[in-house]
Write an enzyme that holds these catalytic residues in place. Structure first.
Site, PDB file in Angstrom:
ATOM      1  N   SER A 143       0.843  -1.190   0.000  1.00 22.33           N
ATOM      2  CA  SER A 143       0.000   0.000   0.000  1.00 22.33           C
ATOM      3  C   SER A 143       0.876   1.237   0.000  1.00 22.33           C
ATOM      4  CB  SER A 143      -0.884   0.004   1.262  1.00 22.33           C
ATOM      5  OG  SER A 143      -1.529   1.244   1.448  1.00 22.33           O
ATOM      6  N   TYR A 157      -2.553  -1.517  10.109  1.00 21.26           N
ATOM      7  CA  TYR A 157      -2.465  -1.607   8.656  1.00 21.26           C
ATOM      8  C   TYR A 157      -1.136  -1.042   8.162  1.00 21.26           C
ATOM      9  CZ  TYR A 157      -4.035  -1.330   3.768  1.00 21.26           C
ATOM     10  OH  TYR A 157      -4.151  -1.489   2.416  1.00 21.26           O
TER      11      TYR A 157
END
Length: 253
Positions: A143, A157
């Site tokens: 990401s 995350y």
């Protein structure tokens, strides 16, 4: 390649979003694609769509957070096709309670198990076959949060996605001598179903400006198309309208 000249790709998280788009793009390029995920019905839908378009695809249901299941899936693919040329580690999750003020340990543990351990389990599962082939490629979907720390994705995350970047580089350092290579693909915001888990779900107008699943599908196919001598160690990609650069009420949380 297989006896019929086909390359074999295994795509986790292949039932929707980036995984689905990646599987479709790879199949369009002539790959035999095996899609994995927890929802067999979603996988079957993807397989039917690819098959209808003239591609070759099949489904293997599994939870990447279970090491034995990841190994079983890899063994099943090798038993049928004799090889695995590409692994796309796309399975990943986030949770609504993601900030320090409301973070729950169960959520943290689940993110680490899926976003990090699941990546490792699948890489480890394909490694003996790829070493034997002296050829193989891995795409780990991380990401933008794996490169740039921000508040919005939350600590769990962000931490797991940073770890995937480190894991990818570590793999290349050790396995380049065996002809293997891995790419850490780090997309900014993508309009996929995972957005529904955000504390503030982006509007349709906002999502239209984001990267779309097909953009990442084309990117995955591009990375996979590179000859064995080429290793794209990492690829950072974002929407032109990058909300990380723009202060709005919805991206400060």
């Amino acid at each position: 390649m297989t006896k019929n000249g086909k390359r074999v790709a295994w795509v986790t998280g292949g039932g929707s979003g980036i995984g689905e788009a990646g599987a479709e793009a790879l199949a369009a390029d002539g790959w035999i694609v095996v899609v994995s995920g927890r929802r067999k019905d979603a996988l079957d839908t993807v397989v039917a769509k690819i098959t209808k378009a003239g591609g070759a695809a099949e489904a293997v249901a599994l939870d990447v957070a279970v090491a034995a299941d990841a190994q079983k899936a890899a063994d099943q693919i090798v038993a049928k096709h004799g090889r695995i040329d590409l692994l796309v580690n796309n399975a990943g999750i986030n949770v609504p309670k993601r900030n320090w003020k409301d973070m729950e340990l169960d959520g943290w543990d689940r993110l680490v198990q899926v976003n990090l351990n699941g990546v490792l389990y699948c890489m480890r599962a394909v490694l003996p076959t790829m070493r034997k082939q002296q050829d193989g490629s891995i795409i780990n979907v991380s990401s933008w949060a794996g490169r740039h720390v921000s508040k919005m994705p939350g600590p769990a995350y962000t931490t797991t996605k940073h770890a995937v970047l480190a894991l990818t580089h570590s793999f290349n350092m050790d396995e380049c001598v065996n002809g293997l290579r891995a790419c850490c693909l780090m997309p900014g915001e993508v309009a996929t179903p995972i957005l529904k888990l955000r504390p503030v779900v982006p509007s349709e107008e906002e999502q239209a400006k984001m990267l779309q699943s097909e953009d990442l599908g084309r990117t995955i196919a591009f990375i996979a198309s590179m000859p064995p001598r080429v290793c794209i160690n990492e690829l950072l990609i974002s929407p032109t309208h990058n909300r990380g650069f723009i202060q709005t009420p919805n991206n400060r949380d």
